[in-house]
Structures are given as structure tokens and as C-alpha cells.
Scaffold this motif. Structure first.
Motif, PDB file in Angstrom:
ATOM      1  N   ALA A  37      28.341  21.253  51.948  1.00 13.60           N
ATOM      2  CA  ALA A  37      29.628  21.115  52.636  1.00 13.60           C
ATOM      3  C   ALA A  37      30.468  22.383  52.520  1.00 13.60           C
ATOM      4  O   ALA A  37      31.038  22.861  53.502  1.00 13.60           O
ATOM      5  N   TYR A  71      35.759  19.782  54.296  1.00  6.52           N
ATOM      6  CA  TYR A  71      35.087  20.014  55.578  1.00  6.52           C
ATOM      7  C   TYR A  71      35.844  19.318  56.706  1.00  6.52           C
ATOM      8  O   TYR A  71      36.016  19.865  57.793  1.00  6.52           O
ATOM      9  N   GLY A 114      30.000  25.332  55.673  1.00  9.43           N
ATOM     10  CA  GLY A 114      31.081  25.091  56.620  1.00  9.43           C
ATOM     11  C   GLY A 114      32.391  25.738  56.250  1.00  9.43           C
ATOM     12  O   GLY A 114      32.909  26.591  56.959  1.00  9.43           O
ATOM     13  N   SER A 144      41.829  23.115  53.371  1.00 13.73           N
ATOM     14  CA  SER A 144      40.388  22.988  53.241  1.00 13.73           C
ATOM     15  C   SER A 144      39.866  23.871  52.113  1.00 13.73           C
ATOM     16  O   SER A 144      39.046  23.441  51.295  1.00 13.73           O
TER      17      SER A 144
END
Length: 121
Positions: free
Chosen positions: A57, A20, A61, A31
């Protein structure tokens, strides 16, 4: 720490949160890789209790940077249900709220969304 000392049960949370964080630096590929590793570690039986926080998370996101919001709906709802089941109420509701927000954003039927919101009250 994971790279220096190896993997522990909490490594999945660290990887998910780092994933994140990488989004803040616009490193979507890095990521995504860390998110995939975090989800892979959840397959360990000892890590199941961290599913709600990892799902919060990853699916609220990171996931939406490279997938349609609709694909995270059932996974965030699973994070809510698992969180309530194991007593992780904080991350259960983070998952539920993220699910509701995503469903609103992609245009889900509002009457069904309202009914699911009532289930969480």
C-alpha cells in the motif's frame, strides 16, 4: 477504531490502506502522515507479518506521490521477499509487480528487469 480503542497488530494495515484511500481525495499530506504511522508500527515485533501488505500500500501507491519511483525499488523487493518467506504470497507478488512497474516507468535497464521477472516465475 484505532483512535477509539487503541493500537493492535493490525493497525498498521488499517493505517496503510487509509493512507492509500486519502489519495483518492487528493489529501497527499494526510496520506503521507498515515503512511509514516503505518511504517512506524511495523517496528513492533508482532507486526512484522504485515510488512508485505503495508509495503504494498505504502510503496506502490502513497510513496510515489512525494518521492521518485526509484526510491521504492528495494523496499518493494523486500516486501516480495518477506512475503514469500512468511507465506503471504498474494502481497509478495503485489510488491514484486509494483517493483517491476516502477522500474519500467523510471527507465531501468530492461535486461536486468527481465532477469528479476524470471526469478519470480
Amino acid at each position: 477504531l484505532t483512535l477509539q480503542h487503541g493500537i493492535c497488530n493490525e493497525s498498521c494495515i488499517a493505517l496503510a490502506n487509509s493512507s492509500y484511500l486519502l489519495l483518492q481525495f487528493k489529501d497527499v499530506a494526510g496520506s503521507k502522515r498515515l503512511a509514516e504511522l503505518a511504517l512506524l508500527l511495523l517496528k513492533k515485533p508482532q507486526a512484522k507479518k504485515y510488512l508485505p501488505s503495508v509495503y504494498a500500500a505504502v510503496y506502490s501507491g502513497v510513496f510515489c506521490w512525494y518521492n521518485h519511483l526509484k526510491l521504492s525499488e528495494t523496499l518493494l523487493w523486500q516486501g516480495y521477499q518477506d512475503g514469500m518467506l512468511i507465506g503471504d504470497i498474494e502481497f509478495a507478488f503485489v510488491n514484486a509487480i509494483s517493483s517491476f512497474q516502477n522500474r519500467f516507468l523510471y527507465g531501468a535497464q530492461l535486461t536486468l528487469l527481465g532477469k528479476d521477472i524470471e526469478l519470480c516465475r
